[in-house]
Write an enzyme that holds these catalytic residues in place. Sequence first.
Site, PDB file in Angstrom:
ATOM      1  N   TYR A   1      14.672  -7.931   9.178  1.00 59.35           N
ATOM      2  CA  TYR A   1      14.765  -6.497   9.381  1.00 59.35           C
ATOM      3  C   TYR A   1      14.006  -6.119  10.648  1.00 59.35           C
ATOM      4  O   TYR A   1      12.821  -6.425  10.783  1.00 59.35           O
ATOM      5  CB  TYR A   1      14.215  -5.687   8.182  1.00 59.35           C
ATOM      6  CG  TYR A   1      14.379  -4.215   8.493  1.00 59.35           C
ATOM      7  CD1 TYR A   1      15.595  -3.578   8.264  1.00 59.35           C
ATOM      8  CD2 TYR A   1      13.358  -3.498   9.116  1.00 59.35           C
ATOM      9  CE1 TYR A   1      15.787  -2.258   8.635  1.00 59.35           C
ATOM     10  CE2 TYR A   1      13.545  -2.174   9.485  1.00 59.35           C
ATOM     11  CZ  TYR A   1      14.764  -1.566   9.243  1.00 59.35           C
ATOM     12  OH  TYR A   1      14.951  -0.263   9.626  1.00 59.35           O
TER      13      TYR A   1
ATOM     14  N   ARG B   1      20.918  -6.733   0.759  1.00 58.68           N
ATOM     15  CA  ARG B   1      21.179  -5.514  -0.005  1.00 58.68           C
ATOM     16  C   ARG B   1      22.107  -4.687   0.870  1.00 58.68           C
ATOM     17  O   ARG B   1      21.978  -4.671   2.099  1.00 58.68           O
ATOM     18  CB  ARG B   1      19.904  -4.700  -0.249  1.00 58.68           C
ATOM     19  CG  ARG B   1      18.977  -5.232  -1.299  1.00 58.68           C
ATOM     20  CD  ARG B   1      19.530  -5.230  -2.701  1.00 58.68           C
ATOM     21  NE  ARG B   1      19.754  -3.886  -3.245  1.00 58.68           N
ATOM     22  CZ  ARG B   1      20.385  -3.654  -4.385  1.00 58.68           C
ATOM     23  NH1 ARG B   1      20.895  -4.656  -5.092  1.00 58.68           N
ATOM     24  NH2 ARG B   1      20.537  -2.427  -4.834  1.00 58.68           N
TER      25      ARG B   1
ATOM     26  N   ARG C   1       0.866  -1.182   0.000  1.00 59.52           N
ATOM     27  CA  ARG C   1       0.000   0.000   0.000  1.00 59.52           C
ATOM     28  C   ARG C   1       0.893   1.219   0.000  1.00 59.52           C
ATOM     29  O   ARG C   1       2.071   1.149   0.389  1.00 59.52           O
ATOM     30  CB  ARG C   1      -0.935   0.005   1.211  1.00 59.52           C
ATOM     31  CG  ARG C   1      -0.240  -0.345   2.467  1.00 59.52           C
ATOM     32  CD  ARG C   1      -1.122  -0.496   3.660  1.00 59.52           C
ATOM     33  NE  ARG C   1      -0.281  -0.188   4.813  1.00 59.52           N
ATOM     34  CZ  ARG C   1      -0.248   0.943   5.450  1.00 59.52           C
ATOM     35  NH1 ARG C   1      -1.069   1.917   5.126  1.00 59.52           N
ATOM     36  NH2 ARG C   1       0.584   1.152   6.433  1.00 59.52           N
TER      37      ARG C   1
ATOM     38  N   GLU D   1      24.261   8.271  -0.174  1.00 59.01           N
ATOM     39  CA  GLU D   1      23.992   6.835  -0.028  1.00 59.01           C
ATOM     40  C   GLU D   1      23.787   6.190  -1.395  1.00 59.01           C
ATOM     41  O   GLU D   1      22.945   6.633  -2.176  1.00 59.01           O
ATOM     42  CB  GLU D   1      22.723   6.613   0.809  1.00 59.01           C
ATOM     43  CG  GLU D   1      22.876   7.086   2.237  1.00 59.01           C
ATOM     44  CD  GLU D   1      21.697   6.690   3.127  1.00 59.01           C
ATOM     45  OE1 GLU D   1      21.753   7.003   4.313  1.00 59.01           O
ATOM     46  OE2 GLU D   1      20.733   6.085   2.629  1.00 59.01           O
TER      47      GLU D   1
ATOM     48  N   ARG E   1      -1.727  10.976   2.742  1.00 58.34           N
ATOM     49  CA  ARG E   1      -2.376  11.800   3.765  1.00 58.34           C
ATOM     50  C   ARG E   1      -3.013  13.007   3.120  1.00 58.34           C
ATOM     51  O   ARG E   1      -2.341  13.719   2.387  1.00 58.34           O
ATOM     52  CB  ARG E   1      -1.331  12.322   4.740  1.00 58.34           C
ATOM     53  CG  ARG E   1      -1.061  11.394   5.840  1.00 58.34           C
ATOM     54  CD  ARG E   1      -0.145  12.088   6.842  1.00 58.34           C
ATOM     55  NE  ARG E   1       0.630  11.046   7.488  1.00 58.34           N
ATOM     56  CZ  ARG E   1       1.863  11.186   7.891  1.00 58.34           C
ATOM     57  NH1 ARG E   1       2.486  12.328   7.715  1.00 58.34           N
ATOM     58  NH2 ARG E   1       2.481  10.197   8.483  1.00 58.34           N
TER      59      ARG E   1
ATOM     60  N   ARG F   1      20.065   9.060  -1.572  1.00 59.59           N
ATOM     61  CA  ARG F   1      19.753  10.108  -0.593  1.00 59.59           C
ATOM     62  C   ARG F   1      21.036  10.858  -0.217  1.00 59.59           C
ATOM     63  O   ARG F   1      22.138  10.309  -0.335  1.00 59.59           O
ATOM     64  CB  ARG F   1      19.235   9.521   0.732  1.00 59.59           C
ATOM     65  CG  ARG F   1      18.154   8.517   0.630  1.00 59.59           C
ATOM     66  CD  ARG F   1      17.475   8.319   1.967  1.00 59.59           C
ATOM     67  NE  ARG F   1      18.314   7.692   2.993  1.00 59.59           N
ATOM     68  CZ  ARG F   1      17.899   7.351   4.206  1.00 59.59           C
ATOM     69  NH1 ARG F   1      16.650   7.595   4.563  1.00 59.59           N
ATOM     70  NH2 ARG F   1      18.703   6.791   5.075  1.00 59.59           N
TER      71      ARG F   1
ATOM     72  N   ASP G   1      13.286  -2.699  13.211  1.00 60.67           N
ATOM     73  CA  ASP G   1      13.539  -1.329  13.627  1.00 60.67           C
ATOM     74  C   ASP G   1      14.105  -1.370  15.042  1.00 60.67           C
ATOM     75  O   ASP G   1      13.989  -2.389  15.734  1.00 60.67           O
ATOM     76  CB  ASP G   1      12.227  -0.519  13.609  1.00 60.67           C
ATOM     77  CG  ASP G   1      11.991   0.140  12.255  1.00 60.67           C
ATOM     78  OD1 ASP G   1      12.981   0.431  11.548  1.00 60.67           O
ATOM     79  OD2 ASP G   1      10.818   0.377  11.914  1.00 60.67           O
TER      80      ASP G   1
HETATM   81  C1  LIG Z   1      20.777   1.560   6.676  1.00 61.05           C
HETATM   82  C2  LIG Z   1      19.887   1.288   7.878  1.00 61.05           C
HETATM   83  C3  LIG Z   1      19.129   2.314   8.425  1.00 61.05           C
HETATM   84  C4  LIG Z   1      18.305   2.055   9.537  1.00 61.05           C
HETATM   85  N1  LIG Z   1      17.538   3.074  10.043  1.00 61.05           N
HETATM   86  C5  LIG Z   1      16.731   2.842  11.088  1.00 61.05           C
HETATM   87  C6  LIG Z   1      15.887   3.888  11.599  1.00 61.05           C
HETATM   88  O1  LIG Z   1      15.874   5.020  11.103  1.00 61.05           O
HETATM   89  N2  LIG Z   1      15.072   3.598  12.664  1.00 61.05           N
HETATM   90  C7  LIG Z   1      15.045   2.347  13.234  1.00 61.05           C
HETATM   91  O2  LIG Z   1      14.287   2.133  14.198  1.00 61.05           O
HETATM   92  N3  LIG Z   1      15.844   1.345  12.785  1.00 61.05           N
HETATM   93  C8  LIG Z   1      16.676   1.566  11.726  1.00 61.05           C
HETATM   94  N4  LIG Z   1      17.497   0.550  11.263  1.00 61.05           N
HETATM   95  C9  LIG Z   1      17.502  -0.742  11.974  1.00 61.05           C
HETATM   96  C10 LIG Z   1      18.584  -0.815  13.114  1.00 61.05           C
HETATM   97  O3  LIG Z   1      19.855  -0.594  12.554  1.00 61.05           O
HETATM   98  C11 LIG Z   1      18.515  -2.194  13.791  1.00 61.05           C
HETATM   99  O4  LIG Z   1      17.261  -2.364  14.400  1.00 61.05           O
HETATM  100  C12 LIG Z   1      19.583  -2.439  14.874  1.00 61.05           C
HETATM  101  O5  LIG Z   1      20.824  -1.949  14.538  1.00 61.05           O
HETATM  102  C13 LIG Z   1      19.677  -3.932  15.146  1.00 61.05           C
HETATM  103  O6  LIG Z   1      20.568  -4.189  16.204  1.00 61.05           O
HETATM  104  P1  LIG Z   1      21.289  -5.598  16.352  1.00 61.05           P
HETATM  105  O7  LIG Z   1      21.935  -5.607  17.670  1.00 61.05           O
HETATM  106  O8  LIG Z   1      20.327  -6.692  16.023  1.00 61.05           O
HETATM  107  O9  LIG Z   1      22.362  -5.663  15.154  1.00 61.05           O
HETATM  108  P2  LIG Z   1      23.751  -4.893  14.930  1.00 61.05           P
HETATM  109  O10 LIG Z   1      23.611  -3.458  15.265  1.00 61.05           O
HETATM  110  O11 LIG Z   1      24.201  -5.239  13.565  1.00 61.05           O
HETATM  111  O12 LIG Z   1      24.750  -5.541  15.994  1.00 61.05           O
HETATM  112  C14 LIG Z   1      25.362  -6.808  15.819  1.00 61.05           C
HETATM  113  C15 LIG Z   1      26.793  -6.695  16.320  1.00 61.05           C
HETATM  114  O13 LIG Z   1      27.362  -7.997  16.401  1.00 61.05           O
HETATM  115  C16 LIG Z   1      28.729  -7.887  16.077  1.00 61.05           C
HETATM  116  N5  LIG Z   1      29.214  -9.230  15.685  1.00 61.05           N
HETATM  117  C17 LIG Z   1      28.745  -9.980  14.666  1.00 61.05           C
HETATM  118  N6  LIG Z   1      29.429 -11.140  14.606  1.00 61.05           N
HETATM  119  C18 LIG Z   1      30.338 -11.120  15.627  1.00 61.05           C
HETATM  120  C19 LIG Z   1      31.324 -12.023  16.072  1.00 61.05           C
HETATM  121  N7  LIG Z   1      31.522 -13.212  15.476  1.00 61.05           N
HETATM  122  N8  LIG Z   1      32.082 -11.679  17.139  1.00 61.05           N
HETATM  123  C20 LIG Z   1      31.903 -10.486  17.756  1.00 61.05           C
HETATM  124  N9  LIG Z   1      30.980  -9.593  17.369  1.00 61.05           N
HETATM  125  C21 LIG Z   1      30.202  -9.898  16.307  1.00 61.05           C
HETATM  126  C22 LIG Z   1      28.755  -6.885  14.958  1.00 61.05           C
HETATM  127  O14 LIG Z   1      30.039  -6.309  14.820  1.00 61.05           O
HETATM  128  C23 LIG Z   1      27.703  -5.877  15.412  1.00 61.05           C
HETATM  129  O15 LIG Z   1      28.272  -4.812  16.136  1.00 61.05           O
HETATM  130  C24 LIG Z   1      18.264   0.766  10.114  1.00 61.05           C
HETATM  131  C25 LIG Z   1      19.011  -0.273   9.540  1.00 61.05           C
HETATM  132  C26 LIG Z   1      19.794  -0.013   8.430  1.00 61.05           C
HETATM  133  C27 LIG Z   1      20.554  -1.161   7.816  1.00 61.05           C
END
Ligand SMILES: Cc1cc2nc3c(=O)[nH]c(=O)nc-3n(C[C@H](O)[C@H](O)[C@H](O)COP(=O)(O)OP(=O)(O)OC[C@H]3O[C@@H](n4cnc5c(N)ncnc54)[C@H](O)[C@@H]3O)c2cc1C
Length: 372
Positions: free
Chosen positions: A348, A248, A171, A300, A175, A280, A350
């Site tokens: 994915y 991606r 969708r 980006e 607004r 962007r 947030d």
């Molecule tokens: C481009 C982009 C824009 C985004 N914008 C938004 C937004 O505007 N608003 C929003 O709410 N969310 C946004 N998000 C989503 C947000 O980034 C995620 O929700 C969040 O970062 C997830 O946290 P995480 O801990 O799961 O993963 P991550 O932040 O990826 O943390 C995982 C960590 O594990 C570590 N790791 C992995 N393997 C190992 C290993 N073997 N040994 C030691 N360390 C390791 C990595 O180095 C990393 O630091 C966005 C995501 C992207 C990709």
Amino acid sequence: MTYDYLIIGAGLFGSVTSYCLFRSGKKCLLIDKRPHIGGNVYTESINGINVHKYGAHIFHTSNRRVWDFVNSFVEFNRYTNSPVANYKGKLYNLPFNMNTFYQMWGVTTPEEAAERIEKQRKESGIVNPKNLEEQAISLIGKDIYYTLIKGYTEKQWGRKATELPAFIIKRLPVRFTFDNNYFNDKYQGIPIGGYTALIEKMLEGVEVRLGTDYLGDKSYFDSIADKVIYTGEIDRYFDYCFGHLEYRTVRFETELLEGVANFQGNAVVNYTDADTPYTRIIEHKHFEFGQQPDTVISREYSAEWKPGDEPYYPVNDERNSTLYRRYKELADAQDKVVFGGRLAEYKYYDMHQVIESAWKQVDKLLHTSYNE
Ligand SMILES: Cc1cc2nc3c(=O)[nH]c(=O)nc-3n(C[C@H](O)[C@H](O)[C@H](O)COP(=O)(O)OP(=O)(O)OC[C@H]3O[C@@H](n4cnc5c(N)ncnc54)[C@H](O)[C@@H]3O)c2cc1C
């Protein structure tokens, strides 16, 4: 055992679980292979400006408990995401609202705007959209599609909109008010001082080791803790035994513009034409209403992922979903290790969702109901 819990990854999932477990009296060690905490929400200061190194992050949620939780570490500002689209030098407000319709057609009332959209939808004659292009035109008409959707989407996916499946756009929210606020959530903002300050506060008292890859010495790390929480890539954990999961990715070209106080007047400007190679430009200072004499911008570029690149967005097609299910079966069979977060769940999330998911995981581990 030296530790009750070894947490792999100092992103939001690993940091929230570490905080909760540490506060519950558990002995925890948190490690990350990167040289910094925060995972993808990490911000680094360049000339006093907090730069979102892994892409712009705007916190938004309707969950009061999540909002209170993050605000208990650092105060959040009143930033409201209101992106602007630049199509061949002409500017439009996003998301599609009365400002956009005025800029597009000069219409001034909701009735006129709704009539325009309806007329174009009917003229398209599309009943069963076969691809993304047809789907978008059937929902919103050709003017908005060709100006604000087509070029941007094709750059994002690296494919023609006629070759993309219709289901990508379910969708298109429209607004009929003059409201440029991108999100519908109740709460939104940016941590004052950046996300790194938020994570630093969250991790106060927790033992952290950076620049340390768990999989570089897995048997040693497994031997020092009762339980392991793994937030890295699930396919890497199993040594890619079934093959690579695909993503991606985004390439950021970040530039410090010394002596330029204000480059584009907004944090986020989307380039929706096909000729501009980036999707962007982010001007980081505007997330915190910065008044510095310089500015930092990031262009980006959306790109095809190959092994070794930063994995950003999971590709939820048939091949990758099947592959993930096979890895998940192996993960479920591990009793010492639990898998969580965007990389371990190939999903994915947030930020507010990853916090809720981390709470749920802590509840399971501690037999509590922190998340209720
Ligand atoms: C481009 C982009 C824009 C985004 N914008 C938004 C937004 O505007 N608003 C929003 O709410 N969310 C946004 N998000 C989503 C947000 O980034 C995620 O929700 C969040 O970062 C997830 O946290 P995480 O801990 O799961 O993963 P991550 O932040 O990826 O943390 C995982 C960590 O594990 C570590 N790791 C992995 N393997 C190992 C290993 N073997 N040994 C030691 N360390 C390791 C990595 O180095 C990393 O630091 C966005 C995501 C992207 C990709």
